[in-house]
Design a protein around this motif. Structure first.
Motif, PDB file in Angstrom:
ATOM      1  N   THR A   1      48.747  41.074  37.633  1.00 22.13           N
ATOM      2  CA  THR A   1      47.841  41.194  38.300  1.00 22.13           C
ATOM      3  C   THR A   1      47.519  41.398  39.895  1.00 22.13           C
ATOM      4  O   THR A   1      48.385  39.910  40.635  1.00 22.13           O
ATOM      5  N   ASP A   2      47.458  41.912  40.409  1.00 18.42           N
ATOM      6  CA  ASP A   2      46.776  41.859  42.442  1.00 18.42           C
ATOM      7  C   ASP A   2      45.038  41.146  41.774  1.00 18.42           C
ATOM      8  O   ASP A   2      44.344  41.294  43.696  1.00 18.42           O
ATOM      9  N   GLU A   3      44.143  42.057  41.537  1.00 21.69           N
ATOM     10  CA  GLU A   3      42.824  41.782  41.951  1.00 21.69           C
ATOM     11  C   GLU A   3      42.453  40.672  42.040  1.00 21.69           C
ATOM     12  O   GLU A   3      42.570  38.973  40.976  1.00 21.69           O
ATOM     13  N   VAL A   4      41.201  40.149  42.601  1.00 21.71           N
ATOM     14  CA  VAL A   4      40.825  39.303  43.628  1.00 21.71           C
ATOM     15  C   VAL A   4      39.740  38.896  43.460  1.00 21.71           C
ATOM     16  O   VAL A   4      38.608  39.524  43.324  1.00 21.71           O
ATOM     17  N   ALA A   5      38.601  37.297  42.204  1.00 23.89           N
ATOM     18  CA  ALA A   5      37.135  37.745  42.436  1.00 23.89           C
ATOM     19  C   ALA A   5      37.089  36.099  43.351  1.00 23.89           C
ATOM     20  O   ALA A   5      38.422  35.388  43.320  1.00 23.89           O
ATOM     21  N   ARG A   6      36.172  35.889  42.709  1.00 18.02           N
ATOM     22  CA  ARG A   6      35.494  34.400  44.072  1.00 18.02           C
ATOM     23  C   ARG A   6      34.702  33.528  43.096  1.00 18.02           C
ATOM     24  O   ARG A   6      33.293  34.654  42.690  1.00 18.02           O
ATOM     25  N   ALA A   7      34.915  32.780  42.689  1.00 19.78           N
ATOM     26  CA  ALA A   7      33.655  31.775  41.533  1.00 19.78           C
ATOM     27  C   ALA A   7      32.998  31.101  43.345  1.00 19.78           C
ATOM     28  O   ALA A   7      33.950  30.560  44.062  1.00 19.78           O
ATOM     29  N   ILE A   8      31.705  30.655  42.612  1.00 15.35           N
ATOM     30  CA  ILE A   8      30.986  30.469  43.517  1.00 15.35           C
ATOM     31  C   ILE A   8      30.244  28.764  43.843  1.00 15.35           C
ATOM     32  O   ILE A   8      29.350  29.307  42.607  1.00 15.35           O
ATOM     33  N   VAL A   9      30.044  27.724  44.150  1.00 13.81           N
ATOM     34  CA  VAL A   9      29.494  26.885  43.036  1.00 13.81           C
ATOM     35  C   VAL A   9      29.428  25.748  44.120  1.00 13.81           C
ATOM     36  O   VAL A   9      29.368  25.794  45.548  1.00 13.81           O
TER      37      VAL A   9
ATOM     38  N   PHE B   1      39.316  24.737  36.086  1.00  9.23           N
ATOM     39  CA  PHE B   1      39.603  26.542  35.958  1.00  9.23           C
ATOM     40  C   PHE B   1      40.660  26.074  34.691  1.00  9.23           C
ATOM     41  O   PHE B   1      41.841  25.592  34.945  1.00  9.23           O
ATOM     42  N   GLU B   2      40.739  27.110  33.874  1.00  7.59           N
ATOM     43  CA  GLU B   2      41.191  27.047  32.634  1.00  7.59           C
ATOM     44  C   GLU B   2      42.465  27.958  33.236  1.00  7.59           C
ATOM     45  O   GLU B   2      42.301  29.499  33.692  1.00  7.59           O
ATOM     46  N   LYS B   3      43.873  27.457  32.699  1.00  9.62           N
ATOM     47  CA  LYS B   3      44.944  28.005  33.905  1.00  9.62           C
ATOM     48  C   LYS B   3      45.516  29.075  33.210  1.00  9.62           C
ATOM     49  O   LYS B   3      45.940  29.580  33.348  1.00  9.62           O
ATOM     50  N   SER B   4      45.002  29.308  31.925  1.00  6.31           N
ATOM     51  CA  SER B   4      45.220  30.626  30.913  1.00  6.31           C
ATOM     52  C   SER B   4      44.756  31.596  31.367  1.00  6.31           C
ATOM     53  O   SER B   4      44.745  32.368  30.947  1.00  6.31           O
ATOM     54  N   HIS B   5      43.181  31.396  32.301  1.00  7.22           N
ATOM     55  CA  HIS B   5      42.145  32.743  32.212  1.00  7.22           C
ATOM     56  C   HIS B   5      42.097  32.542  33.452  1.00  7.22           C
ATOM     57  O   HIS B   5      42.483  34.336  33.887  1.00  7.22           O
ATOM     58  N   ALA B   6      42.372  31.948  34.811  1.00  2.96           N
ATOM     59  CA  ALA B   6      42.140  32.078  36.460  1.00  2.96           C
ATOM     60  C   ALA B   6      43.121  31.444  36.250  1.00  2.96           C
ATOM     61  O   ALA B   6      43.381  30.370  36.743  1.00  2.96           O
TER      62      ALA B   6
ATOM     63  N   ALA C   1      45.391  34.843  35.258  1.00  4.60           N
ATOM     64  CA  ALA C   1      46.568  34.193  34.697  1.00  4.60           C
ATOM     65  C   ALA C   1      47.583  34.900  35.274  1.00  4.60           C
ATOM     66  O   ALA C   1      48.873  34.988  35.481  1.00  4.60           O
ATOM     67  N   ALA C   2      47.745  35.854  34.474  1.00  4.51           N
ATOM     68  CA  ALA C   2      48.293  36.923  34.810  1.00  4.51           C
ATOM     69  C   ALA C   2      49.726  37.386  36.357  1.00  4.51           C
ATOM     70  O   ALA C   2      48.760  38.083  36.906  1.00  4.51           O
ATOM     71  N   ALA C   3      50.576  37.220  36.229  1.00  6.54           N
ATOM     72  CA  ALA C   3      51.120  37.023  37.625  1.00  6.54           C
ATOM     73  C   ALA C   3      51.300  38.688  37.752  1.00  6.54           C
ATOM     74  O   ALA C   3      51.486  38.826  39.344  1.00  6.54           O
TER      75      ALA C   3
END
Length: 361
Positions: free
Chosen positions: A262-270, A215-220, A258-260
């Motif tokens: 926010t409290d929204e959580v998503a999931r990436a599934i691989v 993950f790109e740390k500036s994004h997530a 990445a912005a601290a």
């Protein structure tokens, strides 16, 4: 004494007086004594004393509780589901490891929004194991050029590669997967060319996500330090006596922006399928402790479909209206990312039809 009285006296003396008291026998005296000593409240073994009638009041109470329970279910089913498993699962505990491909998708669970405290809430992955514990490793037996002990070591090294490529915290934060790459045969030139190109100028053909999760740390950022996994390792004898190992593993990554703030959580599934050979060094040029890649496939949900950056790029609810390109808005067929009953070959055919629409996350 008159003659009549005398005659009656003689008859009674011979026959006995009818109403005269008789002396009881020894048995009769014993029975009488036991009856006097026995408690007055004892009941015979065939007697029955009905209980006091309390049943109606109990039925009224049960009926009231049942009515209240139905009302709670109707108003807030998600909460009731949570009573029987903190992440919306049945209270049956963790799933056993996957020894073979399942014959049907994982059961549906109540849709619930994940949180920072419960990032797997509302997901079948809540019952999956964490990290390498969710990857089933078979019993080693002599295969091809390898003894049972050598096969066991090769399977361990294969699992090390899965850890270094898809679970390592540094790699997940976007670092270069050096440990994983060090396990790949350096003499396999086509793969070395692929790796160099993929990290320098990623494209659909040369995408590092085919083998690595980053993950790109500036994004997530990853939520917590737990990645849920489910999959298995199998093996057989390959070409030239090689030990051919196939890994088929699904990874569920809970992420937040990445912005601290926010409290929204998503999931990436691989889900990845990697096939590799532990070659006989007498027949193939290789280095000790390395394998040769045979094939690799990846299927992603909410990891980015229309863009290739070399990183997983999950989208969040707040971003989807602006971009209009979320994984849930694809132009391809519907896809269940938790369905492990479908082979990767079938999933790749579906992916050729365009970005799929995930039926759950």
């Amino acid at each position: 004494m008159p003659d009549e009285e005398w005659d009656r006296f003689l008859r009674e003396s011979a026959d006995g007086t009818p109403d005269a008291p008789k002396e009881p026998s020894a048995r009769a005296r014993d029975v009488a004594r036991r009856l006097r000593e026995e408690p007055a409240s004892s009941e015979g073994w065939r007697t029955y004393s009905p209980a006091r009638p309390r049943r109606k009041k109990s039925l009224y109470a049960v009926g009231l509780v049942a009515a209240l329970a139905l009302l709670v279910v109707a108003l807030d089913p998600g909460r009731v589901v949570g009573w029987f498993g903190g992440d919306g699962q049945a209270a049956s505990g963790p799933l056993a490891t996957e020894s073979e491909r399942p014959d049907q998708p994982s059961p549906r669970v109540a849709a619930q929004r994940p949180t920072l405290d419960e990032p797997f809430k509302g997901s079948p992955a809540a019952r999956w194991a964490s990290g390498t514990a969710g990857i089933a490793v078979p019993t080693a037996r002599a295969t091809g050029w390898m003894s049972a002990a050598q096969v066991e070591r090769a399977l361990e090294r294969t699992r090390d590669f899965l850890t270094a490529s898809s679970l390592d915290p540094g790699v997940l934060r976007g670092e270069h997967p050096r440990k994983a790459i060090a396990l790949i045969n350096p003499h396999q030139q086509d793969v070395q060319d692929f790796l160099a190109t993929a990290f320098r100028t990623p494209s659909r053909k040369n995408d590092p996500l085919l083998l690595f999760s980053r993950f790109e740390k500036s994004h997530a950022r990853l939520v917590g330090d737990v990645v849920k996994t489910r999959g298995r390792i199998t093996y057989r004898e390959g070409e030239r006596g090689a030990l051919q190992v196939t890994t088929d593993v699904s990874y569920v990554y809970p992420v937040a922006r990445a912005a601290a703030s926010t409290d929204e959580v998503a999931r990436a599934i691989v889900r990845r399928e990697v096939v590799l050979n532990w070659d006989d060094p007498d027949k193939v040029i290789t280095e000790p402790g390395t394998f040769s890649l045979v094939s690799y496939k990846v299927d992603m949900t909410n990891g980015g479909c229309n863009t290739v950056t070399g990183y997983l790029t999950p989208e969040f609810a707040a971003e989807q209206p602006a971009t209009g390109s979320g994984d849930g808005d694809g132009d391809g067929p519907e896809v269940d990312p938790y369905d492990r009953s479908t082979s990767m070959a079938e999933r790749m055919e579906a992916a050729d039809e365009g970005c799929g629409t995930a039926t759950r996350s």
